[in-house]
Write a protein that holds these residues in place. Sequence first.
Motif, mmCIF file in Angstrom:
data_model
loop_
_atom_site.group_PDB
_atom_site.id
_atom_site.type_symbol
_atom_site.label_atom_id
_atom_site.label_comp_id
_atom_site.label_asym_id
_atom_site.label_seq_id
_atom_site.Cartn_x
_atom_site.Cartn_y
_atom_site.Cartn_z
ATOM 1 N N MET A 19 0.815 -1.181 0.000
ATOM 2 C CA MET A 19 0.000 0.000 0.000
ATOM 3 C C MET A 19 0.868 1.258 0.000
ATOM 4 N N THR A 20 1.951 1.233 0.738
ATOM 5 C CA THR A 20 2.850 2.388 0.773
ATOM 6 C C THR A 20 3.509 2.610 -0.579
ATOM 7 N N LYS A 21 3.815 1.562 -1.245
ATOM 8 C CA LYS A 21 4.420 1.681 -2.568
ATOM 9 C C LYS A 21 3.455 2.399 -3.526
ATOM 10 N N LEU A 22 2.179 2.060 -3.448
ATOM 11 C CA LEU A 22 1.166 2.707 -4.290
ATOM 12 C C LEU A 22 1.056 4.194 -3.955
ATOM 13 N N ARG A 23 1.107 4.540 -2.694
ATOM 14 C CA ARG A 23 1.042 5.956 -2.292
ATOM 15 C C ARG A 23 2.251 6.728 -2.818
ATOM 16 N N GLN A 24 3.378 6.086 -2.825
ATOM 17 C CA GLN A 24 4.573 6.752 -3.342
ATOM 18 C C GLN A 24 4.434 7.029 -4.840
ATOM 19 N N ILE A 25 3.883 6.095 -5.564
ATOM 20 C CA ILE A 25 3.699 6.267 -7.016
ATOM 21 C C ILE A 25 2.695 7.384 -7.284
ATOM 22 N N ILE A 26 1.628 7.422 -6.506
ATOM 23 C CA ILE A 26 0.602 8.457 -6.686
ATOM 24 C C ILE A 26 1.172 9.828 -6.361
ATOM 25 N N ARG A 27 1.966 9.954 -5.281
ATOM 26 C CA ARG A 27 2.568 11.233 -4.917
ATOM 27 C C ARG A 27 3.531 11.731 -5.992
ATOM 28 N N ARG A 28 4.203 10.816 -6.621
ATOM 29 C CA ARG A 28 5.160 11.195 -7.660
ATOM 30 C C ARG A 28 4.454 11.856 -8.851
ATOM 31 N N PHE A 29 3.214 11.418 -9.164
ATOM 32 C CA PHE A 29 2.482 11.957 -10.316
ATOM 33 C C PHE A 29 1.516 13.088 -9.957
ATOM 34 N N GLN A 30 1.343 13.424 -8.701
ATOM 35 C CA GLN A 30 0.353 14.413 -8.284
ATOM 36 C C GLN A 30 0.581 15.785 -8.895
ATOM 37 N N GLY A 31 1.735 16.276 -8.919
ATOM 38 C CA GLY A 31 1.997 17.622 -9.436
ATOM 39 C C GLY A 31 2.340 17.636 -10.914
#
Length: 163
Positions: free
Chosen positions: A1-13
Amino acid sequence: MTKLRQIIRRFQGDERGVALVEAAITIPLVLLLSAGVFEFSKVLNTRLLLAAGVEDAARYMARCSSDWNTCVTRAQNLAANGAVSSGSERVAGWLPEAVNITPTSFVATDVSTGTQLYLSNKSTVDVVTVSTSYSYPDVGFLSYLGFGALTLSVSHQERVIGW
């Protein structure tokens, strides 16, 4: 789950590729809408061509001075092909035999009340009815929307002047 959050944060901006995603969402809808408009306009055009043919045949029958069978044959050909003899078809697959021509006589004066229903120099008024039904060839789009076979029916009446 943390890995998915990291990927999402990378693409947010990041806004690169947004236009591609928007296009991927809207292009199929626009194409579907366009196909529907084109198909509907083709059905409407076919209906108008059928109506024009039936009206032409009814006007011809109302003024024809030859024998009934000759007039019917010519009127059927006029409806389907645009000319009393030969001609090119108005609508693909619409044959002269599919055009129905029926004469009807109406009483000009109501016998019970004496009211004149139609202006006429005789006791009846002759009317010719020309009608047809045409099975619209399905190109596939209408069946995707859940529509079955489409049958276009047209009729027209004219008061007889000729006979």
